[in-house]
Design a protein around this motif. Structure first.
Motif, PDB file in Angstrom:
ATOM      1  N   PHE A   1       7.413   5.848  -6.249  1.00 46.24           N
ATOM      2  CA  PHE A   1       6.243   4.972  -6.313  1.00 46.24           C
ATOM      3  C   PHE A   1       6.439   3.733  -5.458  1.00 46.24           C
ATOM      4  N   ASP A   2       5.446   3.469  -4.602  1.00 38.15           N
ATOM      5  CA  ASP A   2       5.314   2.139  -4.020  1.00 38.15           C
ATOM      6  C   ASP A   2       4.960   1.207  -5.178  1.00 38.15           C
ATOM      7  N   MET A   3       5.136  -0.072  -5.003  1.00 33.92           N
ATOM      8  CA  MET A   3       4.839  -0.995  -6.109  1.00 33.92           C
ATOM      9  C   MET A   3       3.466  -1.648  -5.933  1.00 33.92           C
ATOM     10  N   ASP A   4       3.405  -2.726  -5.116  1.00 30.41           N
ATOM     11  CA  ASP A   4       2.149  -3.490  -5.048  1.00 30.41           C
ATOM     12  C   ASP A   4       1.023  -2.636  -4.442  1.00 30.41           C
ATOM     13  N   GLY A   5      -0.090  -2.613  -5.125  1.00 27.44           N
ATOM     14  CA  GLY A   5      -1.238  -1.826  -4.669  1.00 27.44           C
ATOM     15  C   GLY A   5      -1.250  -0.418  -5.235  1.00 27.44           C
ATOM     16  N   THR A   6      -0.126  -0.033  -5.868  1.00 24.51           N
ATOM     17  CA  THR A   6      -0.001   1.330  -6.392  1.00 24.51           C
ATOM     18  C   THR A   6       0.169   1.321  -7.916  1.00 24.51           C
ATOM     19  N   ILE A   7       1.160   0.548  -8.412  1.00 23.25           N
ATOM     20  CA  ILE A   7       1.363   0.483  -9.868  1.00 23.25           C
ATOM     21  C   ILE A   7       0.893  -0.860 -10.441  1.00 23.25           C
ATOM     22  N   TYR A   8       0.714  -1.841  -9.578  1.00 25.49           N
ATOM     23  CA  TYR A   8       0.067  -3.114  -9.954  1.00 25.49           C
ATOM     24  C   TYR A   8      -0.566  -3.680  -8.695  1.00 25.49           C
TER      25      TYR A   8
ATOM     26  N   VAL B   1      11.965   9.363 -11.725  1.00 28.21           N
ATOM     27  CA  VAL B   1      11.050   8.368 -11.179  1.00 28.21           C
ATOM     28  C   VAL B   1      11.855   7.376 -10.338  1.00 28.21           C
ATOM     29  N   LEU B   2      11.287   6.951  -9.202  1.00 23.52           N
ATOM     30  CA  LEU B   2      11.947   5.945  -8.368  1.00 23.52           C
ATOM     31  C   LEU B   2      10.895   4.963  -7.849  1.00 23.52           C
ATOM     32  N   PHE B   3      11.187   3.681  -7.991  1.00 29.22           N
ATOM     33  CA  PHE B   3      10.305   2.648  -7.444  1.00 29.22           C
ATOM     34  C   PHE B   3      10.912   2.193  -6.126  1.00 29.22           C
ATOM     35  N   PHE B   4      10.141   2.322  -5.034  1.00 31.89           N
ATOM     36  CA  PHE B   4      10.677   1.924  -3.725  1.00 31.89           C
ATOM     37  C   PHE B   4       9.781   0.877  -3.095  1.00 31.89           C
ATOM     38  N   THR B   5      10.351  -0.270  -2.770  1.00 33.76           N
ATOM     39  CA  THR B   5       9.585  -1.299  -2.062  1.00 33.76           C
ATOM     40  C   THR B   5      10.237  -1.624  -0.731  1.00 33.76           C
ATOM     41  N   ASN B   6       9.392  -1.892   0.270  1.00 34.94           N
ATOM     42  CA  ASN B   6       9.896  -2.365   1.554  1.00 34.94           C
ATOM     43  C   ASN B   6      10.289  -3.829   1.490  1.00 34.94           C
ATOM     44  N   ASN B   7       9.793  -4.552   0.497  1.00 32.17           N
ATOM     45  CA  ASN B   7      10.001  -5.999   0.438  1.00 32.17           C
ATOM     46  C   ASN B   7      11.456  -6.337   0.137  1.00 32.17           C
ATOM     47  N   ALA B   8      12.151  -6.797   1.175  1.00 28.14           N
ATOM     48  CA  ALA B   8      13.578  -7.115   1.039  1.00 28.14           C
ATOM     49  C   ALA B   8      13.803  -8.612   0.859  1.00 28.14           C
ATOM     50  N   SER B   9      12.747  -9.362   0.515  1.00 33.85           N
ATOM     51  CA  SER B   9      12.933 -10.808   0.333  1.00 33.85           C
ATOM     52  C   SER B   9      13.497 -11.114  -1.050  1.00 33.85           C
ATOM     53  N   ARG B  10      13.366 -10.155  -1.967  1.00 35.37           N
ATOM     54  CA  ARG B  10      13.917 -10.350  -3.310  1.00 35.37           C
ATOM     55  C   ARG B  10      14.934  -9.258  -3.599  1.00 35.37           C
ATOM     56  N   SER B  11      15.924  -9.575  -4.440  1.00 32.41           N
ATOM     57  CA  SER B  11      16.954  -8.589  -4.736  1.00 32.41           C
ATOM     58  C   SER B  11      16.416  -7.566  -5.733  1.00 32.41           C
TER      59      SER B  11
ATOM     60  N   ASP C   1      11.827  18.405  -0.432  1.00 30.36           N
ATOM     61  CA  ASP C   1      10.691  19.290  -0.757  1.00 30.36           C
ATOM     62  C   ASP C   1      10.386  19.304  -2.258  1.00 30.36           C
ATOM     63  N   LYS C   2      11.253  18.678  -3.066  1.00 31.49           N
ATOM     64  CA  LYS C   2      10.969  18.536  -4.503  1.00 31.49           C
ATOM     65  C   LYS C   2      10.574  17.101  -4.851  1.00 31.49           C
ATOM     66  N   THR C   3      10.258  16.329  -3.799  1.00 29.56           N
ATOM     67  CA  THR C   3       9.942  14.912  -3.962  1.00 29.56           C
ATOM     68  C   THR C   3       8.508  14.641  -3.500  1.00 29.56           C
ATOM     69  N   CYS C   4       7.851  13.687  -4.160  1.00 29.09           N
ATOM     70  CA  CYS C   4       6.546  13.238  -3.672  1.00 29.09           C
ATOM     71  C   CYS C   4       6.501  11.716  -3.737  1.00 29.09           C
ATOM     72  N   ILE C   5       5.652  11.130  -2.897  1.00 26.43           N
ATOM     73  CA  ILE C   5       5.542   9.663  -2.866  1.00 26.43           C
ATOM     74  C   ILE C   5       4.093   9.223  -3.034  1.00 26.43           C
ATOM     75  N   PHE C   6       3.900   8.257  -3.926  1.00 26.40           N
ATOM     76  CA  PHE C   6       2.590   7.663  -4.184  1.00 26.40           C
ATOM     77  C   PHE C   6       2.541   6.280  -3.540  1.00 26.40           C
ATOM     78  N   GLY C   7       1.479   5.998  -2.784  1.00 24.32           N
ATOM     79  CA  GLY C   7       1.373   4.677  -2.180  1.00 24.32           C
ATOM     80  C   GLY C   7      -0.039   4.341  -1.768  1.00 24.32           C
ATOM     81  N   ASP C   8      -0.229   3.062  -1.417  1.00 24.47           N
ATOM     82  CA  ASP C   8      -1.567   2.594  -1.034  1.00 24.47           C
ATOM     83  C   ASP C   8      -1.663   2.300   0.451  1.00 24.47           C
ATOM     84  N   ARG C   9      -0.540   2.363   1.179  1.00 26.31           N
ATOM     85  CA  ARG C   9      -0.562   1.943   2.568  1.00 26.31           C
ATOM     86  C   ARG C   9      -0.282   3.136   3.481  1.00 26.31           C
ATOM     87  N   LEU C  10      -1.144   3.306   4.469  1.00 30.50           N
ATOM     88  CA  LEU C  10      -1.059   4.500   5.310  1.00 30.50           C
ATOM     89  C   LEU C  10       0.137   4.455   6.258  1.00 30.50           C
TER      90      LEU C  10
END
Ligand SMILES: [Mg+2]
Length: 273
Positions: free
Chosen positions: A19-26, A49-59, A212-221
């Motif tokens: 899961f992407d975070m912002d725009g997807t789960i909140y 379940v895995l939460f993945f964010t590109n935002n590296a400004s916070r730990s 191939d057993k993984t899927c990703i949910f997100g709001d950004r193309l």
């Protein structure tokens, strides 16, 4: 042109749901209760379940605390960011080399904890310069980074996002800072984070679950959906954030999301009834 979702069985058969975070789960300060419900249903069904964010400004500790406070009940190993991917990349391809980081104090701590040898920026030369979403950016850091790149350092960037969504609009993100450095030095960085293949490689390595057993949910193309489409991971666009249905339809075949849903509420209904 309208989009026809493929059979929902494809999603039911996955083992790992990213899961992407912002725009997807909140969205900003608004928590999607249907996202909490869907994720609870996945865990109850024995899915990872895995939460993945590109935002590296916070730990990642900060995300652990935030997602816990919002009600997502994450464990530490369910959270990953482009910072983790960058540290792994440095330890693989630039082992024991000196790195000048243009990033926040929190990112600096994460690099140190990952065994990265950080430079002060005042050296004549370093091996690698890494730039990121630095909300503590100064002219001095930019000047040092550009000089070190001109003096021959390799240049990496944690993630390509140009803007970070906030409650009041956008703020300049990692890609915008990198664009400034590129304008000055003529050097384009190697970008990590979504949509680059190093993310999928790291997820496979850390979870042991194949793509191939993984899927990703997100709001950004250009990050979430591109990560899936370009790297053999089923991608699902939700329309609760940045990307629109029309923009998705304009993408070339092979770069479109596999599924499009208004939100995770409809995904939950389709998967769990
Ligand atoms: Mg997002």
């Amino acid at each position: 042109m309208t989009h026809q979702n493929p059979p929902i069985q494809i999603l039911k058969d996955k083992d790992l749901y990213v899961f992407d975070m912002d725009g997807t789960i909140y969205l900003g300060k608004i928590v999607f209760d249907f996202a909490i419900r869907f994720i609870e249903n996945l865990r109850a069904a024995g899915k990872r379940v895995l939460f993945f964010t590109n935002n590296a400004s916070r730990s990642t500790d900060v995300y652990l605390e935030k997602l816990t406070r919002l009600g997502f009940s994450p464990t530490a190993d369910e959270i990953m960011s482009s910072a983790d991917v960058t540290v792994a990349y440095l330890n693989t391809y630039h082992k024991d080399q000196t790195v000048y980081l243009i990033g926040t104090k929190q990112l600096e701590s994460q690099f140190r904890a990952g065994g990265i040898r950080l430079a002060t920026g005042k050296e004549g030369s370093v091996d690698v310069v890494v730039s990121s979403f630095d909300t503590e950016l100064t002219y001095e850091k930019l000047d040092d980074g550009c000089r070190l790149i001109r003096n021959g350092a390799a240049y990496l960037c944690t993630h390509p996002d140009f803007n970070c969504p906030t409650d009041t609009g956008f703020m300049p993100d990692s890609g915008a800072i990198a664009a400034l450095i590129t304008a000055s030095t003529g050097v384009t960085p190697r970008y990590l984070g979504k949509p680059y293949p190093e993310v999928v490689e790291m997820i496979e390595r850390v979870t042991g679950i194949p793509r191939d057993k993984t899927c990703i949910f997100g709001d950004r193309l250009y990050t979430d959906i591109a990560l899936g489409a370009k790297n053999g991971v089923t991608s699902i666009l939700v329309l609760t954030g940045e990307g629109t249905y029309e923009e998705a339809m304009e993408l070339p075949e092979g770069e479109k999301p596999a599924f499009i849903f208004p939100s995770l509420a409809e995904v939950d209904k389709a998967v769990f009834g």
